[in-house]
Design a protein around this motif. Structure first.
Motif, PDB file in Angstrom:
ATOM      1  N   HIS A   1       1.325   1.456  -5.778  1.00  0.00           N
ATOM      2  CA  HIS A   1       0.001   0.818  -5.892  1.00  0.00           C
ATOM      3  C   HIS A   1      -1.025   1.858  -6.359  1.00  0.00           C
TER       4      HIS A   1
ATOM      5  N   ASP B   1      -8.685  -1.583  -8.315  1.00  0.00           N
ATOM      6  CA  ASP B   1      -8.021  -1.811  -7.033  1.00  0.00           C
ATOM      7  C   ASP B   1      -7.512  -3.245  -6.894  1.00  0.00           C
TER       8      ASP B   1
ATOM      9  N   HIS C   1      -6.977   6.648  -3.241  1.00  0.00           N
ATOM     10  CA  HIS C   1      -7.894   5.667  -2.634  1.00  0.00           C
ATOM     11  C   HIS C   1      -7.322   4.906  -1.436  1.00  0.00           C
ATOM     12  N   ASP C   2      -6.007   4.888  -1.282  1.00  0.00           N
ATOM     13  CA  ASP C   2      -5.415   4.197  -0.121  1.00  0.00           C
ATOM     14  C   ASP C   2      -4.508   5.122   0.678  1.00  0.00           C
TER      15      ASP C   2
ATOM     16  N   HIS D   1       0.827  -1.208   0.000  1.00  0.00           N
ATOM     17  CA  HIS D   1       0.000   0.000   0.000  1.00  0.00           C
ATOM     18  C   HIS D   1       0.860   1.256   0.000  1.00  0.00           C
TER      19      HIS D   1
HETATM   20 ZN   LIG Z   1      -5.910  -0.265  -2.985  1.00  0.00          ZN
END
Ligand SMILES: [Zn+2]
Ligand SMILES: Nc1ncnc2c1ncn2[C@@H]1O[C@@H]2COP(=O)(O)O[C@H]2[C@H]1O
Length: 805
Positions: free
Chosen positions: A188, A332, A224-225, A184
């Motif tokens: 990514h 994802d 998103h992360d 993460h």
């Molecule tokens: Zn992700």
């Protein structure tokens, strides 16, 4: 304007040096060259450089790195060279003061423009490799890709975005990712963003999207992360991370990701038009929340229904939004659909992250999550399960929607990669069987040796088994080390994994890096495990990135989202070691016989003192009223949290002993249940010690009679043997043994005393199995580790725990 020879040489040198300042943290410089208004307004102070000193040329690196602006003003005469370039480099020079070219000489060439462009050209193809972009962009794949995409879609000109602010936003988001996470991290994010870009390019989507939807989709993918701590939600809940409290144990990470994203947007000042900003933020929030993998079924069935009934209408805004949510979900988890070389790399990285979490759990005496236990599972097993139960169902539906080359390619790669991992599983099983047979022989020998001894001596009976399986001899070669990670040998015998140097364990490609880390993490863990009999707080600190999720800067930023304009403060909280709760302290105080590392660490802490500290902290946390922003849920939760805090935080909390104990103390409970008053001596006792040297309590006597019987029964039934990897099967203790075996089980995850999970048929079941120990922990209402969530929640309305990832 023409420049003299010296000036052009100097400018060339400084231009290259500028790449350094733009590398990390100084977001504007890279984009200044594009000429935003702010840059062009800069006062021309070209006078600080002169053209008359030859020695400056040799000294440039030193000047750039060591001399501050004031010194340079004094040193230099007015320059004959003026103009935009010099104006820019003077500004940059300020930033360079803190950098040392001598230390980071290689960075001069780290932004390889030509190569970057070449890789970016591939960004619309499915074979795009984010790792390559990361390499050629000097570790800046995310902002480089994002700027490129914003240009490709014409978003910068359409929304009249300030180029420097755009760059700044991407840099802030990039910095929000933890680069020490194996998976993460910002690579990514770049990978997912590129996948999203591929999807947005498909005619079924592209023809219907509005620019604002494109921008929101890209931003959602990019962020998103954000601030992912490298552990999953159950871990955050179990360790009482402040974020779990803040987001009420519900989509904790996703809630945090989108808020972090929005806070960056606000701080960057990129979207100045309020109406656009609000719309974008709302969409980002909804898109990121959809990436909660535990909600996959929910989204998938909705999507399926539309496809089954052929009712999906892309002119309908809501339908479009659902498609974008599904697209982001697919992006994802699209790494299994990439070409094998890229996909395998992601697989290794994600598993490395899982295993790290497992190591932390082991260190913290928490039940080890099945998916994260490097001793009981393997990368191929995780991959085959994930591909089959999580990825395939989603991508199959996605293909049903797109029905084109891209989706067909994705499915094809997925099938190929799945077959690869399955073949590794087969080899792994073959290896295991071989090992089991040979080790079973050894166990037979052990049993024969034991047969002449007193069978009622349970500890001695356990000893040979535990010795062989739980304390394996330290491996010498890489092969053995890898074997112990349950990774089939041939994965690493592949030429890509060939070792250049035995000592350095260098591989021909970067992919071995993750394996190396596994090896090093593992050996580190083993080392510490054996070195520390008693865990100390410092040793419990597993990783700063988790311990300090949300840096002070991020916390400040987040406050703008959570409570815009208010005095509410999200403070950086040290998660490890877990703080003692009032109840926990109470329980500990009421059991003076028990010692724990917490007690050793906080000997003077008493209940009232701690309650006050906590109250103070919470008061700080909830201080001040606030304007309602677009995050209403948090506003609502504040008063609830405040109320429940009042209810629950009392110095003499009447919480039950069971509720208050930590997992560690549960182990002590287990021990005390059988009244092994001299348990430590017992554990250490060897055959040589006469039996009557210890006076047994009646309960202990009973245990000593029961255990051998149970063991005999267990050992005679092959079914009851848990399959441990690469070592002798260890007996799974029946429930009667739970108390005692949990010592070994929790610590070493020998499937100890757990029920065998049922057959898997769906994504939910796979996820449930993957986080089995966590579920078990939740179901049994095992105590959570101390800290915020315990105190702030009203037990009567305990929020639903979402098993995340
Ligand atoms: Zn992700
Ligand atoms: N190759 C993989 N193997 C196992 N799990 C994965 C893999 N790729 C993604 N995941 C999981 O799926 C999750 C999707 O959301 P996240 O990116 O937050 O975290 C991801 C991982 O937990």
């Amino acid at each position: 304007m023409q420049q003299c020879g010296f000036c052009s040489m100097l400018s060339g040198l400084l231009r290259r040096a500028m790449c350094i300042s733009s590398r990390r943290g100084s977001s504007e410089s890279y984009y200044r060259e594009l000429g935003d208004q702010e840059t062009l307004n800069i006062e021309d102070r070209s006078s600080i450089l002169s053209d008359d000193s030859e020695e400056i040329i040799q000294e440039v690196p030193v000047l750039v790195t060591r001399v501050d602006v004031n010194e340079m003003r004094i040193m230099k005469k007015p320059s004959v060279c003026t103009g935009r370039f010099l104006t820019m480099h003077k500004r940059r020079k300020k930033r360079l003061v803190t950098r040392s070219l001598r230390l980071e000489a290689a960075l001069l060439d780290d932004l390889q423009y030509g190569q970057v462009q070449c890789i970016l050209k591939q960004s619309v193809t499915w074979k795009f490799n984010a790792f390559t972009l990361e390499n050629v962009s000097g570790g800046r794949c995310l902002p480089v890709l994002c700027v490129h995409l914003f240009h490709v879609y014409g978003l910068i000109s359409y929304f009249k975005l300030d180029a420097a602010k755009t760059w700044r936003l991407f840099t802030m988001i990039e910095e929000g990712y933890h680069s020490n996470n194996p998976y993460h991290n910002s690579i990514h994010a770049a990978d997912v963003t590129q996948a999203m870009h591929c999807f947005l390019q498909q005619k079924q989507i592209r023809n219907y999207l509005e620019p604002i939807e494109i921008m929101a989709s890209l931003l959602a993918a990019i962020a998103h992360d954000m601030d992912h701590p490298g552990v999953n939600q159950p871990f955050l809940i179990a360790t009482s991370n402040h974020l779990a409290a803040l987001y009420q144990n519900t989509s904790v990470l996703e809630n945090h990701h989108w808020r972090a994203a929005v806070s960056c947007i606000i701080e960057s000042g990129l979207l100045e038009v309020q109406e656009i900003r609000v719309k974008v933020e709302r969409q980002i929030s909804s898109l990121i929340l959809a990436t909660d993998i535990t909600r996959q079924q929910e989204f998938l069935s909705q999507f399926k229904t539309y496809l089954d009934n052929n009712t999906l209408d892309m002119r309908n805004r809501d339908h479009r939004h659902l498609v974008l949510q599904i697209a982001l979900k697919c992006a994802d988890i699209s790494n299994p659909c990439r070409p094998w070389e890229i996909s395998r790399k992601w697989s290794l990285k994600v598993c490395e992250e899982f295993f790290r979490q497992g190591d932390y759990e082991r260190k913290l005496n928490l039940p080890v999550t099945a998916l994260c236990d490097r001793h009981t599972t393997s990368i191929p097993k995780i991959q085959t399960g994930f591909f089959k139960y999580v990825v395939t169902p989603l991508i199959t539906e996605w293909h049903r929607f797109l029905q084109n080359d891209l989706s067909a390619q994705m499915l094809e790669n997925l099938a190929y990669n799945q077959t690869k991992w399955e073949s590794f599983v087969v080899q792994e099983i073959a290896e295991e069987t071989k090992t089991e047979i040979s080790e079973a022989d050894m166990v037979d020998d052990d049993l024969e040796t034991c047969s002449g001894t007193n069978i009622s001596d349970s500890q001695e009976f356990l000893m040979p088994l535990r010795r062989s399986s739980l304390n394996p001899v330290k491996p010498i070669g890489l092969k053995e080390q890898l074997r112990r990670f349950s990774v089939p040998l041939n994965v690493f015998q592949d030429t890509r994994f060939k070792i250049k140097e035995r000592s350095g364990i260098e591989s021909t490609v970067g992919s071995l890096h993750s394996i190396n880390s596994q090896v090093s993490v593992r050996s580190q863990i083993e080392h510490t495990d054996s070195a520390e009999k008693v865990l100390s707080t410092e040793k419990l600190l597993p990783d700063l990135s988790i311990a300090s999720i949300t840096t002070p800067m991020q916390a400040t930023r987040l406050n703008t989202v959570i409570k815009e304009g208010g005095t509410w403060k999200l403070v950086r909280q040290q998660t490890f070691p877990p703080l003692e709760t009032v109840a926990r302290t109470h329980a500990l105080l009421s059991r003076p016989m028990h010692t724990s590392n917490e007690e050793a660490i906080y000997p003077s802490r008493n209940t009232t003192e701690f309650a006050l500290t906590l109250e103070e902290r919470l008061n700080n946390l909830f201080k001040g009223t606030t304007d309602a922003t677009n995050v209403g849920t948090i506003d609502d939760s504040d008063s609830r949290l405040r109320e429940s805090f009042k209810l629950t935080v009392k110095p003499s909390s009447g919480a039950s002993r069971r509720d208050s104990a930590t997992v560690g103390s549960q182990l002590r409970d287990n021990l005390s249940a059988v009244q092994l008053s001299s348990s430590e001596q017992l554990l250490r006792r060897r055959k040589s010690m006469p039996n009557d040297a210890i006076a047994y309590s009646p309960k202990e006597k009973k245990m000593r009679e029961i255990i051998p019987q149970l063991l005999r029964r267990t050992l005679s039934s092959k079914d009851c043997w848990s399959r441990r990897r690469g070592s002798a099967p260890a007996p799974v203790a029946p429930s009667e043994l739970r108390g005692l075996t949990s010592l070994g089980a929790l610590r070493h995850s020998v499937n100890g005393g757990r029920r065998k999970p049922g057959a898997i048929g769906t994504c939910q079941q796979w996820l449930a199995k993957a986080t089995y120990s966590v579920q078990e922990r939740t179901m049994q209402h095992l105590p959570r580790r101390a800290s915020l969530p315990v105190e702030v929640y009203n037990t009567s309305e305990q929020p639903k725990t979402n098993e995340k990832k």
